[in-house]
Write a protein that holds these residues in place. Structure first.
Motif: not given
Lengths: 510, 144
Positions: A484-503
């Motif tokens: 619960y406390f660390l899930m924002p870190l995973v969300k950050q990773e998810l956002r960065k990764y989708s960005e890299k896929l898109r670009s």
């Protein structure tokens, strides 16, 4: 060989000392075991005040729902990408020779696919009825999001030692992740998690496995005292984990996937041969899910059994998978999360479901012809032969292939063995986290592990299942708080990764 | 500079012979040599939990051993002939990697030795030479 021969001498002495009271030894161990673990099991499976729902089951389900919602049902939106990752479509060819996504997934699966899928489903069905299956599938689908979260963190915060070997898992992300976010309590959670991982390794990862293996072997060769199986298993496990005889482990790891495939194929043959009953079977599953069809506890009984066995089978939220997946070679930790989310799907949604279908189709559960409800005695549905656990699954398969119980017996023994090896590793990682690395310290844990093999084989099924469940679920208490406390870190990773896929920064290499 | 020769090299006597032939021809044609050593590896094989954890370390050890025990002696064999040589160590399937490099480096020819294993063994485990004969995009010289 000196270590191995010392183990033999130790057990030979034990054998001689106990030979006289052979039969009563099982009873003594059983009594001691039950009286010393009962309170702990009661605590973990205490109900929410005023309800019939154990709080710990609610804990896991709420966690899985939260992760599913928080990540926008990552388990459905990214599943195609997961499969492409496993196929190696995104793997850098220069990383060849490192651990691939496929290998991490296969090894993690060989730790979870096993008795949970064969015995666990049978237990769920005989207590909760076919309806338990519905809740089991649901738990599997939701659990995918939990696995995604924990395995991403497992890779992100693993320890890489100067010699190049890696160590990962909840104890590392709880300490490092909490520190990174500036949160207190990470060390406390990590220690708590490690303590219960030790118990889980000895319970579900050891005693439950050897106990079921003993039931299988005695089912084939006839009744004999459990401690004999215990000692034989303890010696073999000891030879591998203490003696370092890797060839046995390697053979097992290679035979287990084959056994898994054989099991699934046999089940599919039975299901397809009775395809006219598939519809009926599913309608029993769905009907039973909401009415219970007369099982003890009705719908809630079915739900609890389903969720309980699902957690035991796919280990989502327990934290063990995060240890197994952390060795993969990837620049993006989240890719291992995507791969890991396939695990509950394969384990629970596919393999458990087909086991359940075989049990239903082969008419193992006795119904009252007048009411259409199940005949229940002592809280369990009466089965054709009176069997439960692995024996029930075995009977179900035997209706189609009379020789299958022998194959299943071999499979169960191998599954049990490979799961024990995996858990001896998880337990060891928790042990070294608590007490530090070192050959001597490791040896102490390994000896304890072997000792519990004997206890597990001698105790009877019910107290062992209860303790195993309790220990595994306790790991989830600490792990899920951390998630619960660390899930924002995973969300950050998810956002960065989708960005890299898109670009196009990350693109397919194949 | 002309297109290079690719030599599949594993340290066996047959691969030594392949290398010698390649050197002789390279001297004549003043062609560079790419010396390829492949460590057999499949990303779909099964590893135990401990093997996973140690994989990265093992890989480093394997690469170091390949470098010192196989590639360095081969480079010594080439030196003194005035042939330009570049070593490549890769993980994967031997024939696949040789073919892939032949394409990407626009090689003129591939040289390999064959290990002389029986037809039965070759059928069971596959043979690099036999596979190359079937799929190589450039001419192959196979030394017994």
């Amino acid at each position: 060989m000196s270590v191995i021969s010392r183990i033999f001498v130790f057990f030979a002495a034990l054998l001689a000392a106990t030979g006289a009271q052979a039969q009563s030894l099982d009873e003594t161990i059983n009594g001691l075991f039950e009286s010393s673990t009962g309170w702990y099991v009661d605590l973990i499976f205490a109900n929410f005040p005023g309800t019939e729902v154990p709080w710990i089951v609610g804990w896991l389900v709420i966690g899985a729902v939260v992760f599913s919602l928080y990540f926008g049902f990552v388990q459905f939106r990214w599943v195609g990408h997961s499969i492409r990752l496993v196929k190696g479509d995104y793997s850098d060819p220069n990383d060849a020779g490192e651990v691939s996504h496929f290998q991490a997934l296969a090894t993690a699966l060989s730790g979870t696919v096993g008795l949970g899928n064969i015995a666990g489903v049978a237990v769920a069905m005989s207590i909760g009825g076919p309806g338990a299956m519905f809740w089991m599938i649901l738990a599997g689908l939701l659990g995918m999001a939990t696995k995604f979260t924990e395995c991403t963190l497992g890779v992100k915060y693993r320890n890489e030692f100067p010699d190049g070997s890696v160590s990962g898992g909840p104890m590392y992300y709880l300490t490092k992740g909490f520190k990174e976010r500036g949160l207190p309590g990470g060390t406390f959670l990590a220690v708590g998690f490690s303590v219960f991982t030790l118990l889980g390794a000895l319970g579900g990862g050891n005693m439950f496995q050897v106990n079921q293996a003993h039931q299988q072997i005695s089912g084939v060769v006839g009744e004999y005292p459990g401690w004999i199986t215990g000692i034989v298993f303890a010696v073999i496990v000891g030879v591998v984990i203490i003696g370092g005889l890797k060839s046995i482990a390697r053979v097992t790891e290679k035979v287990v996937p084959f056994m898994g495939i054989l099991y699934v194929l046999a089940a599919l043959v039975i299901i397809l041969a009775n395809f006219d009953q598939i519809g009926i079977a599913f309608s029993r599953i769905i009907e039973g899910a909401f009415t219970g069809l007369g099982v003890a506890g009705g719908m809630v009984g079915a739900l609890i059994q389903g969720f309980r066995r699902a957690a035991f089978s796919n280990e989502a939220g327990i934290g063990s998978a995060a240890i197994a997946h952390s060795a993969v070679k990837t620049k993006e930790p989240i890719t291992e999360g995507f791969v890991a989310l396939l695990e509950p799907f394969i384990d629970t949604v596919v393999i458990c479901t087909i086991t359940a279908l075989v049990i239903i189709i082969s008419d193992q559960l006795v119904t009252d012809p007048e009411t259409g409800l199940f005949v229940v005695e002592n809280g369990q549905i009466v089965t054709q032969s009176g069997a439960t656990g692995v024996a029930l699954t075995s009977d179900a398969f035997a209706t189609a292939f009379s020789w299958f119980p022998i194959v299943l017996a071999v499979a169960v023994v191998l599954f049990a063995f490979s799961t024990m090896l995996s858990w001896s590793y998880y337990g060891l990682k928790a042990w070294t986290f608590l007490f530090g690395e070192g050959k001597g310290k490791e040896l102490v844990f390994k000896a304890i592990f072997c000792f519990f093999v004997v206890i597990g084989a001698a105790a009877s099924l019910d107290p062992v299942i209860a303790f195993s469940d309790a220990a595994l679920f306790s790991m989830a208490i600490f792990n899920v708080i951390g998630l619960y406390f660390l899930m924002p870190l995973v969300k950050q990773e998810l956002r960065k990764y989708s960005e890299k896929l898109r670009s196009g920064e990350i693109r397919k290499v194949k | 500079m002309s297109d290079p020769f690719i030599v599949g090299y594993d340290g066996s006597p047959a691969s030594d012979r392949a290398l010698d032939v390649a050197i002789a021809q390279a001297v004549e044609a003043s062609t560079p040599i790419i010396l390829v050593h492949v460590l057999e590896w499949s990303p779909y094989s099964f590893l135990t939990q401990e093997e996973l954890a140690e994989r990265h370390r093992r890989r480093k050890e394997e690469l170091a051993r390949a470098e010192s025990a196989v590639v360095t002696p081969a480079l010594e064999r080439v030196s003194g002939h005035g042939v330009e040589v570049s070593p490549v160590i890769r993980y994967g399937h031997s024939a696949e990697i040789l073919v892939e490099l032949a394409k990407s480096e626009k090689a003129r020819q591939i040289f390999v030795g064959r290990d002389g294993s029986s037809a039965f063994k070759a059928r069971l485990f596959g043979s690099t030479a036999a596979t190359l004969v079937q799929v190589s995009p450039v001419p192959c010289t196979i030394l017994p």
